[in-house]
Design an enzyme around this catalytic site. Structure first.
Site, mmCIF file in Angstrom:
data_model
loop_
_atom_site.group_PDB
_atom_site.id
_atom_site.type_symbol
_atom_site.label_atom_id
_atom_site.label_comp_id
_atom_site.label_asym_id
_atom_site.label_seq_id
_atom_site.Cartn_x
_atom_site.Cartn_y
_atom_site.Cartn_z
ATOM 1 N N HIS A 1 -24.457 -30.034 6.736
ATOM 2 C CA HIS A 1 -24.102 -29.159 7.869
ATOM 3 C C HIS A 1 -25.153 -29.202 8.974
ATOM 4 O O HIS A 1 -24.894 -28.707 10.075
ATOM 5 C CB HIS A 1 -23.920 -27.706 7.412
ATOM 6 C CG HIS A 1 -22.822 -27.520 6.418
ATOM 7 N ND1 HIS A 1 -21.518 -27.850 6.683
ATOM 8 C CD2 HIS A 1 -22.835 -27.069 5.133
ATOM 9 C CE1 HIS A 1 -20.764 -27.598 5.618
ATOM 10 N NE2 HIS A 1 -21.542 -27.122 4.659
ATOM 11 N N HIS B 1 -16.874 -28.729 1.599
ATOM 12 C CA HIS B 1 -16.987 -28.298 2.998
ATOM 13 C C HIS B 1 -17.176 -29.492 3.924
ATOM 14 O O HIS B 1 -17.901 -30.432 3.579
ATOM 15 C CB HIS B 1 -18.175 -27.333 3.148
ATOM 16 C CG HIS B 1 -18.106 -26.154 2.219
ATOM 17 N ND1 HIS B 1 -18.753 -26.148 0.992
ATOM 18 C CD2 HIS B 1 -17.456 -24.982 2.327
ATOM 19 C CE1 HIS B 1 -18.505 -24.986 0.388
ATOM 20 N NE2 HIS B 1 -17.723 -24.267 1.164
ATOM 21 N N ASP C 1 -18.000 -33.467 -0.392
ATOM 22 C CA ASP C 1 -18.256 -32.036 -0.594
ATOM 23 C C ASP C 1 -16.997 -31.244 -0.221
ATOM 24 O O ASP C 1 -16.192 -31.681 0.610
ATOM 25 C CB ASP C 1 -19.432 -31.596 0.289
ATOM 26 C CG ASP C 1 -19.906 -30.179 0.008
ATOM 27 O OD1 ASP C 1 -20.869 -30.038 -0.770
ATOM 28 O OD2 ASP C 1 -19.314 -29.224 0.556
ATOM 29 N N ASP D 1 -18.902 -29.138 -5.365
ATOM 30 C CA ASP D 1 -18.203 -27.850 -5.269
ATOM 31 C C ASP D 1 -16.680 -28.018 -5.204
ATOM 32 O O ASP D 1 -15.956 -27.040 -4.991
ATOM 33 C CB ASP D 1 -18.727 -27.018 -4.082
ATOM 34 C CG ASP D 1 -18.931 -27.814 -2.817
ATOM 35 O OD1 ASP D 1 -18.494 -28.972 -2.759
ATOM 36 O OD2 ASP D 1 -19.525 -27.263 -1.866
HETATM 37 C C1 FKS Z 1 -20.445 -17.515 0.675
HETATM 38 C C2 FKS Z 1 -20.346 -17.974 2.109
HETATM 39 C C3 FKS Z 1 -20.383 -19.422 2.171
HETATM 40 C C4 FKS Z 1 -21.415 -21.102 3.582
HETATM 41 C C5 FKS Z 1 -20.916 -22.207 2.722
HETATM 42 C C6 FKS Z 1 -21.918 -23.326 2.786
HETATM 43 C C7 FKS Z 1 -21.516 -24.516 1.965
HETATM 44 C C8 FKS Z 1 -22.677 -25.495 1.864
HETATM 45 C C9 FKS Z 1 -22.318 -26.834 1.262
HETATM 46 C C10 FKS Z 1 -23.595 -27.683 1.151
HETATM 47 F F1 FKS Z 1 -23.308 -28.872 0.667
HETATM 48 F F2 FKS Z 1 -24.141 -27.854 2.334
HETATM 49 F F3 FKS Z 1 -24.449 -27.121 0.346
HETATM 50 N N1 FKS Z 1 -20.737 -19.877 3.484
HETATM 51 N N2 FKS Z 1 -21.482 -16.544 0.547
HETATM 52 O O1 FKS Z 1 -21.774 -26.696 -0.024
HETATM 53 O O2 FKS Z 1 -21.376 -27.511 2.034
HETATM 54 ZN ZN ZN Z 2 -20.016 -27.521 0.075
#
Ligand code: FKS
Ligand code: ZN
Length: 348
Positions: A162, A200, A198, A287
């Protein structure tokens, strides 16, 4: 496959992240890399420390001002008030739309707003050291692969995908996958592909390479209409300028099962085959696992063996970089499954 790990990752250990108006325990925690490392050792994989300084590569993927801000952030936070040692920095104002991000304020918490995409990426005393060690690990894996290793795995945190040219976010500070891709380019690979699996969307990696033809970006992820990072990762983002046609997003609905996910993966892999890439970087988020506490795809542990096999079938020198994955009890098994699926296929 060689693997790279540094215990310095544990220097990034904020206690809480901001979520729904409250401070909650961090999902992105020290145990993640610890468990992956333990699984690598238990399965007999060779693990080495980083041996390359990423300092030369970092300014090729991040802005100098952002790097300087990140490196000095904790010291500047402490300089405001020694009692800040027990507090967590938090952005005060974000320069969205009509506000001017080009006029950098002198005030620390406002600068943090300039350099943050979200409210959930905590900084602590050891954040820079851990993130830098992770980038060094990514540069190390890239060197090994460019010197003839078939593949290498970077067992690192904090994650990176990110983090954009000049901002942190989504638990990420330095974009390890981008460092690996740029290091492979510097070592002579004319074209590199980044495959981001991933849950995300890897908005930072996409942004870094969006206008470049030499690094293709292919991502499978939860549809940003409902999933973080929300503001990038749509199917119509195909690259710009020289990079036109070199970006492929495959957003999938929350709840997607392994069968549909592997169909989308086949599309992504076909794109990479046509990209004439000479090396591959995989942003390996775990994930997508069915029991992940913050994500909504339904892959099982055995599916990660198949993922490794499919990637190996590309026949490219490959750097795997750990990204997300929050079902920590299964993280070691799932990571090792990708590597062992890759090795089994590579041997065929
Ligand atoms: C839950 C809220 C989540 C952010 C999610 C971030 C995901 C990060 C990711 C990385 F690979 F970068 F770690 N909001 N409390 O898994 O993409
Ligand atoms: Zn992620």
């Amino acid at each position: 496959m060689r693997t790279v790990f540094t215990p310095l990752h544990a220097l990034h250990a904020p206690a809480t992240e901001f979520f729904r108006g409250e401070r909650v325990p961090c999902f992105e925690k020290v145990d993640r890399a610890r468990y992956v490392h333990e699984a690598l050792v238990a399965r007999g994989h060779r693990v080495d420390a980083p041996e390359v300084d990423s300092r030369a590569v970092l300014p090729q993927v991040h802005g100098e001002r952002y790097l300087a801000f990140l490196e000095s952030a904790w010291a500047r936070w402490l300089a405001l008030d020694p009692a800040n040692a027990e507090r967590q920095p938090f952005p005060s104002t974000w320069p969205i739309r009509t506000l001017r991000a080009d006029c950098e304020p002198a005030e620390f918490s406002a600068q943090l707003g300039v350099y943050s995409m979200d409210s959930g990426t905590p900084i602590c005393a050891g954040t820079w050291a851990a993130a830098k060690a992770g980038a060094d690990a990514a540069a190390t894996a890239a060197r090994w692969v460019s010197q003839g290793e078939r593949a290498a795995f970077v067992a690192t945190r904090p994650p990176g995908h990110h983090a954009g040219p000049d901002f942190m976010g989504g638990y990420c500070f330095l974009n390890n996958a981008a460092v690996a891709a740029q290091a492979l380019r510097n070592a002579g690979a004319a074209r590199v592909a980044v495959l981001d699996v991933d849950y995300h969307h890897g908005n930072g990696t996409q942004a870094i390479f969006y206008e470049r033809a030499d690094v293709a970006f292919v991502s499978l992820h939860g549809d940003p209409r409902t999933e973080f990072p929300f503001f990038l990762g749509h199917a119509d983002e195909t690259g710009a300028g020289a990079g036109r046609g070199h970006n492929l997003n495959l957003p999938l609905p929350a709840g997607t099962d392994a069968q549909s996910w592997f169909q989308a993966l086949a599309h992504g892999l076909a794109h990479i085959r046509q990209s004439h890439a000479q090396a591959l970087v995989v942003s390996l988020g775990l994930d997508t696992f069915e029991n992940d506490p913050i994500s909504k795809f339904r892959l099982r542990s055995d599916d990660f063996l198949r993922l490794g096999e499919r990637i190996a079938a590309l026949g490219l020198p490959t750097v795997f970089v750990l990204e997300g994955g929050y079902a920590v009890d299964a993280l070691g098994l799932n990571a090792v499954n990708v590597l062992e699926g890759f090795e089994a296929q590579a041997a065929v």
